[in-house]
Design an enzyme around this catalytic site. Structure first.
Site, PDB file in Angstrom:
ATOM      1  N   ASP A 158       0.834  -1.200   0.000  1.00 45.69           N
ATOM      2  CA  ASP A 158       0.000   0.000   0.000  1.00 45.69           C
ATOM      3  C   ASP A 158       0.870   1.252   0.000  1.00 45.69           C
ATOM      4  O   ASP A 158       1.921   1.288   0.660  1.00 45.69           O
ATOM      5  CB  ASP A 158      -0.904  -0.010   1.244  1.00 45.69           C
ATOM      6  CG  ASP A 158      -2.109   0.896   1.099  1.00 45.69           C
ATOM      7  OD1 ASP A 158      -2.309   1.447  -0.003  1.00 45.69           O
ATOM      8  OD2 ASP A 158      -2.839   1.065   2.088  1.00 45.69           O
ATOM      9  N   HIS A 176       3.444   2.889  -8.960  1.00 43.41           N
ATOM     10  CA  HIS A 176       3.228   1.463  -9.168  1.00 43.41           C
ATOM     11  C   HIS A 176       4.474   0.789  -9.755  1.00 43.41           C
ATOM     12  O   HIS A 176       4.826  -0.332  -9.390  1.00 43.41           O
ATOM     13  CB  HIS A 176       2.035   1.240 -10.100  1.00 43.41           C
ATOM     14  CG  HIS A 176       0.730   1.709  -9.528  1.00 43.41           C
ATOM     15  ND1 HIS A 176       0.307   1.357  -8.263  1.00 43.41           N
ATOM     16  CD2 HIS A 176      -0.247   2.505 -10.054  1.00 43.41           C
ATOM     17  CE1 HIS A 176      -0.875   1.908  -8.023  1.00 43.41           C
ATOM     18  NE2 HIS A 176      -1.230   2.599  -9.089  1.00 43.41           N
ATOM     19  N   LEU A 197      12.352 -19.546  -2.896  1.00 40.91           N
ATOM     20  CA  LEU A 197      11.216 -18.919  -2.235  1.00 40.91           C
ATOM     21  C   LEU A 197       9.906 -19.256  -2.952  1.00 40.91           C
ATOM     22  O   LEU A 197       9.818 -19.199  -4.177  1.00 40.91           O
ATOM     23  CB  LEU A 197      11.413 -17.394  -2.233  1.00 40.91           C
ATOM     24  CG  LEU A 197      10.294 -16.547  -1.622  1.00 40.91           C
ATOM     25  CD1 LEU A 197      10.291 -16.689  -0.109  1.00 40.91           C
ATOM     26  CD2 LEU A 197      10.453 -15.077  -2.021  1.00 40.91           C
TER      27      LEU A 197
END
Length: 244
Positions: free
Chosen positions: A21, A38, A132
């Site tokens: 956010d 973004h 990961l």
């Protein structure tokens, strides 16, 4: 503090979930278009994946685009979809380089055909990687996820494949988008907001929450360490017993 020592003595959470956010506010502070925020946020995701893997985190799940994000302006949504296309292409190379196993959760039918193809290509190419486990929540909403899971269970009950008495918590989890992924130990939300925003509502039942005022594009390894330190300072109890 030396990066080799700043995690000494800390228990590393197995699974970290993040609500990304603050991209728009980051751009606004710099008098830049929202899309610049973004784009910078996407770069931060790539770096945090690398940092998380080096720390020993096994699973990282990020909230990239929610079912509610379609309500944003058409220009911003189009820009986000363009950024997503480029990110998915770059992620193919990143996954190969860093051995990421990538998975996308959420309802895909509303996404354009080329994006769905890129997602399938990325998941297939990375499915055997041993690094990961990186999960991207895309066109995701937890209530929608639960609705889809319930719909599927009801159909299987109707077809005689599932008996009502077989519906346990574990069975429900197996019908969710995150089936096979352990629940998050730690949720991080950036930018000062303190709400879940329809994210992993079932999965976060026993997770620790960490909220920070740092905007997502400014989030870095040091901020992740702060979250893990805070996580270690909490006594986790389940049913009256401390979780080991």
């Amino acid at each position: 503090m030396d990066k080799k020592n700043d995690l000494e003595g800390l228990k590393i959470p197995q699974h970290v979930a993040i609500i990304l956010d603050g991209n728009g506010r980051w751009a606004k502070k710099r008098l830049l278009p929202r899309n610049a925020g973004h784009a910078q946020g996407a770069k931060t995701v790539e770096q945090i994946c690398e940092d998380a893997a080096h720390m020993g985190i096994k699973y990282l799940t990020v909230y990239a685009f929610s079912t509610e994000n379609w309500k944003r302006s058409e220009d911003e949504v189009n820009a986000l979809m363009g950024l997503l296309r480029r990110y998915l292409e770059n992620c193919l190379q990143t996954a190969e380089k860093n051995r990421l196993k990538v998975r996308v959760i959420g309802e895909r039918s509303r996404l354009s055909a080329d994006i769905r193809e890129k997602i399938a290509e990325l998941e297939e190419a990375s499915k055997d990687n041993d690094g990961l486990n990186f999960t991207i929540a895309l066109n995701y909403g937890s209530r929608d996820e639960i609705r889809r899971a319930v719909t599927k269970m009801m159909q299987e009950v109707r077809d005689g494949k599932l008996a009502p008495e077989e519906i346990t918590e574990e069975k429900i989890s197996a019908y969710l988008d995150t089936a096979g992924i352990p629940d998050p130990d730690l949720l991080i939300r950036t930018s000062g907001e303190e709400r879940l925003s329809n994210y992993l509502l079932w999965q976060l039942a026993y997770s620790e929450f960490y909220f920070t005022d740092v905007l997502w594009p400014d989030f870095n390894r040091d901020e992740l360490v702060k979250a893990i330190v805070k996580y270690n300072g909490r006594e986790r109890r389940f049913g009256g017993r401390t979780k080991e």
